[in-house]
Design a protein around this motif. Sequence first.
Motif, PDB file in Angstrom:
ATOM      1  N   THR A 104       0.766  -1.156  -0.058  1.00 15.52           N
ATOM      2  CA  THR A 104      -0.147   0.046   0.128  1.00 15.52           C
ATOM      3  C   THR A 104       0.890   1.291  -0.217  1.00 15.52           C
ATOM      4  O   THR A 104       1.544   1.388   0.835  1.00 15.52           O
ATOM      5  N   PHE A 105       1.001   1.770  -1.151  1.00 11.42           N
ATOM      6  CA  PHE A 105       1.915   2.820  -1.284  1.00 11.42           C
ATOM      7  C   PHE A 105       2.002   4.052  -0.714  1.00 11.42           C
ATOM      8  O   PHE A 105       2.780   4.730  -0.276  1.00 11.42           O
ATOM      9  N   SER A 106       0.501   4.431  -0.246  1.00 12.20           N
ATOM     10  CA  SER A 106       0.365   5.679   0.886  1.00 12.20           C
ATOM     11  C   SER A 106       1.157   5.333   2.222  1.00 12.20           C
ATOM     12  O   SER A 106       1.433   6.383   2.652  1.00 12.20           O
ATOM     13  N   ASP A 107       1.609   4.176   2.602  1.00 10.39           N
ATOM     14  CA  ASP A 107       2.288   4.103   3.790  1.00 10.39           C
ATOM     15  C   ASP A 107       3.643   4.149   3.671  1.00 10.39           C
ATOM     16  O   ASP A 107       4.528   4.015   4.837  1.00 10.39           O
ATOM     17  N   TYR A 108       4.253   4.641   2.339  1.00 10.86           N
ATOM     18  CA  TYR A 108       5.671   4.529   2.169  1.00 10.86           C
ATOM     19  C   TYR A 108       5.971   6.120   1.900  1.00 10.86           C
ATOM     20  O   TYR A 108       5.190   6.978   1.072  1.00 10.86           O
ATOM     21  N   THR A 109       7.089   6.455   2.296  1.00 13.78           N
ATOM     22  CA  THR A 109       7.617   7.696   1.701  1.00 13.78           C
ATOM     23  C   THR A 109       8.438   7.363   0.436  1.00 13.78           C
ATOM     24  O   THR A 109       9.186   6.261   0.427  1.00 13.78           O
ATOM     25  N   VAL A 110       8.409   8.024  -0.372  1.00 17.96           N
ATOM     26  CA  VAL A 110       8.641   7.961  -1.906  1.00 17.96           C
ATOM     27  C   VAL A 110       9.775   9.168  -2.293  1.00 17.96           C
ATOM     28  O   VAL A 110       9.152  10.092  -2.157  1.00 17.96           O
ATOM     29  N   GLY A 111      10.950   8.556  -2.837  1.00 17.50           N
ATOM     30  CA  GLY A 111      11.475   9.773  -3.431  1.00 17.50           C
ATOM     31  C   GLY A 111      11.992   9.478  -4.846  1.00 17.50           C
ATOM     32  O   GLY A 111      11.853   8.128  -5.045  1.00 17.50           O
ATOM     33  N   TRP A 112      12.227  10.410  -5.622  1.00 15.59           N
ATOM     34  CA  TRP A 112      12.742  10.155  -6.917  1.00 15.59           C
ATOM     35  C   TRP A 112      14.404  11.006  -6.935  1.00 15.59           C
ATOM     36  O   TRP A 112      14.372  11.810  -6.620  1.00 15.59           O
ATOM     37  N   PHE A 113      14.805  10.120  -7.504  1.00 21.51           N
ATOM     38  CA  PHE A 113      16.519  10.539  -7.792  1.00 21.51           C
ATOM     39  C   PHE A 113      16.951  10.145  -9.134  1.00 21.51           C
ATOM     40  O   PHE A 113      16.232   9.732  -9.964  1.00 21.51           O
ATOM     41  N   ARG A 114      18.029  10.981  -9.431  1.00 23.49           N
ATOM     42  CA  ARG A 114      18.330  10.606 -10.830  1.00 23.49           C
ATOM     43  C   ARG A 114      20.007  10.557 -10.894  1.00 23.49           C
ATOM     44  O   ARG A 114      20.784  11.117 -10.082  1.00 23.49           O
ATOM     45  N   GLN A 115      20.372  10.025 -12.054  1.00 19.56           N
ATOM     46  CA  GLN A 115      21.946   9.711 -12.136  1.00 19.56           C
ATOM     47  C   GLN A 115      22.363  10.064 -13.517  1.00 19.56           C
ATOM     48  O   GLN A 115      21.882   9.237 -14.504  1.00 19.56           O
ATOM     49  N   ALA A 116      23.057  11.104 -13.820  1.00 21.75           N
ATOM     50  CA  ALA A 116      23.645  11.494 -15.065  1.00 21.75           C
ATOM     51  C   ALA A 116      24.752  10.778 -15.443  1.00 21.75           C
ATOM     52  O   ALA A 116      25.571  10.441 -14.282  1.00 21.75           O
ATOM     53  N   PRO A 117      25.105  10.675 -16.598  1.00 20.36           N
ATOM     54  CA  PRO A 117      26.542   9.776 -17.027  1.00 20.36           C
ATOM     55  C   PRO A 117      27.472  10.853 -16.312  1.00 20.36           C
ATOM     56  O   PRO A 117      27.811  11.996 -16.474  1.00 20.36           O
ATOM     57  N   GLY A 118      28.435  10.112 -15.664  1.00 25.51           N
ATOM     58  CA  GLY A 118      29.693  10.486 -15.084  1.00 25.51           C
ATOM     59  C   GLY A 118      29.685  11.448 -13.637  1.00 25.51           C
ATOM     60  O   GLY A 118      30.552  12.084 -13.098  1.00 25.51           O
ATOM     61  N   LYS A 119      28.038  11.411 -13.309  1.00 25.44           N
ATOM     62  CA  LYS A 119      27.654  11.986 -12.052  1.00 25.44           C
ATOM     63  C   LYS A 119      27.354  11.351 -10.827  1.00 25.44           C
ATOM     64  O   LYS A 119      26.863  10.208 -11.273  1.00 25.44           O
ATOM     65  N   GLU A 120      27.335  12.011  -9.770  1.00 24.13           N
ATOM     66  CA  GLU A 120      26.552  11.069  -8.690  1.00 24.13           C
ATOM     67  C   GLU A 120      25.215  11.088  -8.524  1.00 24.13           C
ATOM     68  O   GLU A 120      24.575  12.084  -9.193  1.00 24.13           O
ATOM     69  N   ARG A 121      24.682  10.209  -8.037  1.00 22.12           N
ATOM     70  CA  ARG A 121      23.045  10.129  -8.041  1.00 22.12           C
ATOM     71  C   ARG A 121      22.568  11.307  -6.984  1.00 22.12           C
ATOM     72  O   ARG A 121      23.351  11.857  -5.946  1.00 22.12           O
ATOM     73  N   GLU A 122      21.699  11.937  -7.461  1.00 18.02           N
ATOM     74  CA  GLU A 122      21.147  13.060  -6.806  1.00 18.02           C
ATOM     75  C   GLU A 122      19.692  13.019  -6.504  1.00 18.02           C
ATOM     76  O   GLU A 122      18.882  12.594  -7.276  1.00 18.02           O
ATOM     77  N   PHE A 123      19.254  13.723  -5.422  1.00 22.85           N
ATOM     78  CA  PHE A 123      17.706  13.632  -5.124  1.00 22.85           C
ATOM     79  C   PHE A 123      17.263  14.698  -6.041  1.00 22.85           C
ATOM     80  O   PHE A 123      17.642  15.880  -6.206  1.00 22.85           O
ATOM     81  N   VAL A 124      15.800  14.153  -6.406  1.00 26.40           N
ATOM     82  CA  VAL A 124      14.961  14.926  -7.309  1.00 26.40           C
ATOM     83  C   VAL A 124      13.676  15.561  -6.494  1.00 26.40           C
ATOM     84  O   VAL A 124      13.539  16.747  -6.494  1.00 26.40           O
ATOM     85  N   ALA A 125      13.152  14.652  -5.891  1.00 23.05           N
ATOM     86  CA  ALA A 125      11.854  14.913  -5.327  1.00 23.05           C
ATOM     87  C   ALA A 125      11.377  13.884  -4.211  1.00 23.05           C
ATOM     88  O   ALA A 125      11.843  12.781  -4.649  1.00 23.05           O
ATOM     89  N   GLY A 126      10.485  14.465  -3.478  1.00 22.22           N
ATOM     90  CA  GLY A 126      10.050  13.141  -2.550  1.00 22.22           C
ATOM     91  C   GLY A 126       8.606  13.574  -1.860  1.00 22.22           C
ATOM     92  O   GLY A 126       8.347  14.664  -1.767  1.00 22.22           O
ATOM     93  N   ILE A 127       8.174  12.389  -1.371  1.00 18.00           N
ATOM     94  CA  ILE A 127       6.605  12.807  -0.852  1.00 18.00           C
ATOM     95  C   ILE A 127       6.621  11.673   0.404  1.00 18.00           C
ATOM     96  O   ILE A 127       6.853  10.671   0.427  1.00 18.00           O
ATOM     97  N   ARG A 128       6.091  12.403   1.461  1.00 17.93           N
ATOM     98  CA  ARG A 128       6.209  11.537   2.753  1.00 17.93           C
ATOM     99  C   ARG A 128       4.691  10.787   2.756  1.00 17.93           C
ATOM    100  O   ARG A 128       4.044  11.250   2.285  1.00 17.93           O
ATOM    101  N   SER A 129       5.018   9.608   3.712  1.00 14.49           N
ATOM    102  CA  SER A 129       3.882   8.547   3.801  1.00 14.49           C
ATOM    103  C   SER A 129       2.819   9.538   4.719  1.00 14.49           C
ATOM    104  O   SER A 129       3.054  10.636   5.492  1.00 14.49           O
ATOM    105  N   GLY A 130       1.693   8.909   4.443  1.00 15.43           N
ATOM    106  CA  GLY A 130       0.470   9.609   5.264  1.00 15.43           C
ATOM    107  C   GLY A 130      -0.029  10.703   4.800  1.00 15.43           C
ATOM    108  O   GLY A 130      -1.226  11.205   5.253  1.00 15.43           O
ATOM    109  N   ASN A 131       0.665  11.510   4.043  1.00 13.21           N
ATOM    110  CA  ASN A 131       0.167  13.016   3.701  1.00 13.21           C
ATOM    111  C   ASN A 131       0.652  13.594   2.302  1.00 13.21           C
ATOM    112  O   ASN A 131       1.156  12.611   1.798  1.00 13.21           O
ATOM    113  N   THR A 132       0.506  14.662   2.109  1.00 20.79           N
ATOM    114  CA  THR A 132       0.965  15.185   0.932  1.00 20.79           C
ATOM    115  C   THR A 132       2.218  16.125   0.833  1.00 20.79           C
ATOM    116  O   THR A 132       2.617  16.861  -0.182  1.00 20.79           O
ATOM    117  N   ASN A 133       3.068  16.125   2.093  1.00 24.74           N
ATOM    118  CA  ASN A 133       3.838  16.937   2.279  1.00 24.74           C
ATOM    119  C   ASN A 133       5.220  16.510   1.188  1.00 24.74           C
ATOM    120  O   ASN A 133       5.541  15.238   0.997  1.00 24.74           O
TER     121      ASN A 133
END
Length: 125
Positions: free
Chosen positions: A26-55
């Motif tokens: 049940t995905f609403s119970d989970y905090t979910v984040g999107w990350f990305r990694q460009a060639p030759g670069k480190e993975r970086e945070f893009v966006a996140g949404i907390r569990s249980g609400n829309t923060n």
Amino acid sequence: QLQASGGGLVQTGGSLRLSCAASGRTFSDYTVGWFRQAPGKEREFVAGIRSGNTNTHYARSVKGRFTIARDSAKNSVDLQMNSLRPEDTAVYYCAARLGYLILSSLGNSMEYHYWGQGTLVTVSS
């Protein structure tokens, strides 16, 4: 298991919508984040949404252009990406953890326990 989809090739200024679907959770119970990694670069945070609400929380580089939101009907978390730029080119990963994360921890990849396989976004100039 997380399944990321929606990547592709788009021109500068275009839009794409990525989707992260969860099977057996049940995905609403989970905090979910999107990350990305460009060639030759480190993975970086893009966006996140907390569990249980829309923060939500965004990296400064995408704020105002990207929107993260839950789709309860699909049991997914989507990332709407508008006004895409060549520097947005990367493999995008979704990640999740059960429960709540404080806002300042949303961008820490070490806080997430589950990862999708990644979807490639290419923005041509």
